[in-house]
Enzyme design. Sequence first.
Site, PDB file in Angstrom:
ATOM      1  N   GLU A 343       0.808  -1.222   0.000  1.00 28.53           N
ATOM      2  CA  GLU A 343       0.000   0.000   0.000  1.00 28.53           C
ATOM      3  C   GLU A 343       0.844   1.276   0.000  1.00 28.53           C
ATOM      4  OE1 GLU A 343      -3.894  -1.531   2.448  1.00 28.53           O
ATOM      5  OE2 GLU A 343      -2.143  -0.996   3.633  1.00 28.53           O
TER       6      GLU A 343
HETATM    7  C1  TNX Z   1      -4.392  -4.061   4.844  1.00 25.73           C
HETATM    8  S1  TNX Z   1      -2.772  -6.317   4.275  1.00 25.73           S
HETATM    9  C2  TNX Z   1      -3.105  -3.813   5.283  1.00 25.73           C
HETATM   10  C3  TNX Z   1      -2.897  -3.410   6.672  1.00 25.73           C
HETATM   11  C4  TNX Z   1      -4.184  -3.338   7.440  1.00 25.73           C
HETATM   12  C5  TNX Z   1      -5.076  -4.487   7.051  1.00 25.73           C
HETATM   13  C6  TNX Z   1      -6.336  -4.579   7.842  1.00 25.73           C
HETATM   14  C7  TNX Z   1      -1.700  -5.308   4.151  1.00 25.73           C
HETATM   15  C8  TNX Z   1      -0.476  -5.807   3.590  1.00 25.73           C
HETATM   16  N1  TNX Z   1      -1.964  -4.059   4.555  1.00 25.73           N
HETATM   17  O1  TNX Z   1      -2.221  -2.191   6.711  1.00 25.73           O
HETATM   18  O2  TNX Z   1      -3.899  -3.383   8.790  1.00 25.73           O
HETATM   19  O3  TNX Z   1      -5.390  -4.354   5.688  1.00 25.73           O
HETATM   20  O4  TNX Z   1      -7.065  -5.721   7.542  1.00 25.73           O
END
Ligand code: TNX
Length: 531
Positions: A343
């Site tokens: 992300e």
């Molecule tokens: C996505 S999964 C994220 C996290 C959040 C999570 C909550 C991922 C690699 N990044 O930053 O905590 O969703 O479900």
Amino acid sequence: MRRRHTPTRLLAIAALALPLILPATPAPAAPPTPARHLSDVIPAPAHTHPDAHNAFRITPLTVIRTTPGSTAARRIGHQLATTLRPATGHPLPVLPVRSTPLPEIALLLGGTDNRIGQEGYQLDVTRRGVTIRANTPAGLFAGTQTLRQLLPADIEAPTPQRTTWTIPGGRIIDYPRFAYRGAMLDLARHFHTVDEITAYVDLLSQYKINYLHLHLTDDQGWRIQIDSWPRLTTVGGGPGTGVDGVGPGYLTKADYQAVVAHAAARHITIIPEIDMPGHTNAAQSTYPELNCDGVAPPPRTDIAVGYSSLCINDELTYRFVEDVIRELAAITPGPFLHIGGDEAHATTDEDYRTFMNRVLPLVAKYGKRASGWNEITQADTSTDHVAQFWGTGTTNASLVAATARGTKVIMSPANKAYLDMKYNANTHLGLRWAGLIEVSDAYGWDPATRVTGIGENAILGVEAPLWSETLRTLDDIEYMAFPRLPAIAELGWSPPASHDWESFRTRLGEQAPRWRLQQVNFYPSPQVPWL
Ligand code: TNX
């Protein structure tokens, strides 16, 4: 030290005396404890060969014998004795193997069936004793976890129970499908203490999980001591950090090493994660020089994602990253160092590649193998990395291309394996962005067919992440992990041919009395016939 024998002995004396002073009345029937079968184990063993005439009973005379000269085997013997003593009330001394004909539980290294490999074991139960054989201490330990589940659930009681400690007869030949069977805790959104982490480790080890990934840094908090950047923890992990400002705390290096050692004694390897180049607000709000404009952003306690980025074209960024990787690698005996990479929406694609192409070699420089969320495959040019798939879909071209270059995959599809998703619309904890995940959803998928083009050979294993935006206590952690964690553990260990929802939910139901005795706070899913 727990006092043993006394309550059992008093009861025994009373039982002997009663017929002398009372007219014969039928003894009240003990509540029936269903007989255990060799296959009543989670994860399901690869092969079981029951022999109904050959059950073994643990008695006050039973001894635990271990391979002479092996400290590792003796240590596992003592761990097993510590597990079995409270409920049995028996002394269970741990002795070297000898020929004295006492009923025994023998833990032996070597001499196994050739399918057993590095983590498997062979367990033989006859009237005379139990023998667990393995090629490695990890395999021997796995065998003792099976033995624990083969005993009546009362074995988890903290005080002596009047139960017949029968272990069903026959042979188990067991070994894992995948080398990597992981779980993850998020210490950044709400910090979890050493006691909470080690309690979770104890539960994981019962289900043959062999890796615990710790998500140590994120926008809301920095949770691991780094000596060369000391304010990361005192400020970035200090008072007011965490979601809603109520999850402060951090692991000192000594704390971290205590977790590593506790896990290692249960054959679990710790994987530390430093998430970058995004998810870095805690570091950037602590050190202004980590921002391109030299201005520290305010700390964040909300749960938004994708707004922070390290400054990609500033050399100081790489000095910072190298300091962190060097210090973390030095206290991490396990092979992996996770660099996040998810992300990074505030980093351009080109900057992301620039960053990863500088950071991936740094991980290797300090002797570790890099793992990262599946986005790292957009930068990855070498083959030695591990990519953790967290998507909800069934295609990912970049991941497939990386596996063609040799990258291995850990499967954590968010709509199946994320333990922080709610079970149903009424679940009081958790998120729901990837969907609601009931027990049958967590169990009902195959790692080797989930993503088109990513087959068995590309997969290192599975992992069940547990993000902590909504979680604070160990009770919260347990409620989200149980019973879905055992489902993911079975997908990682058991052969695909054993996959069977009816069998799984029945075996899961039999875990309930164990969890109650261990005071595990689990979700009593209506899909499971709980005992
Ligand atoms: C996505 S999964 C994220 C996290 C959040 C999570 C909550 C991922 C690699 N990044 O930053 O905590 O969703 O479900």
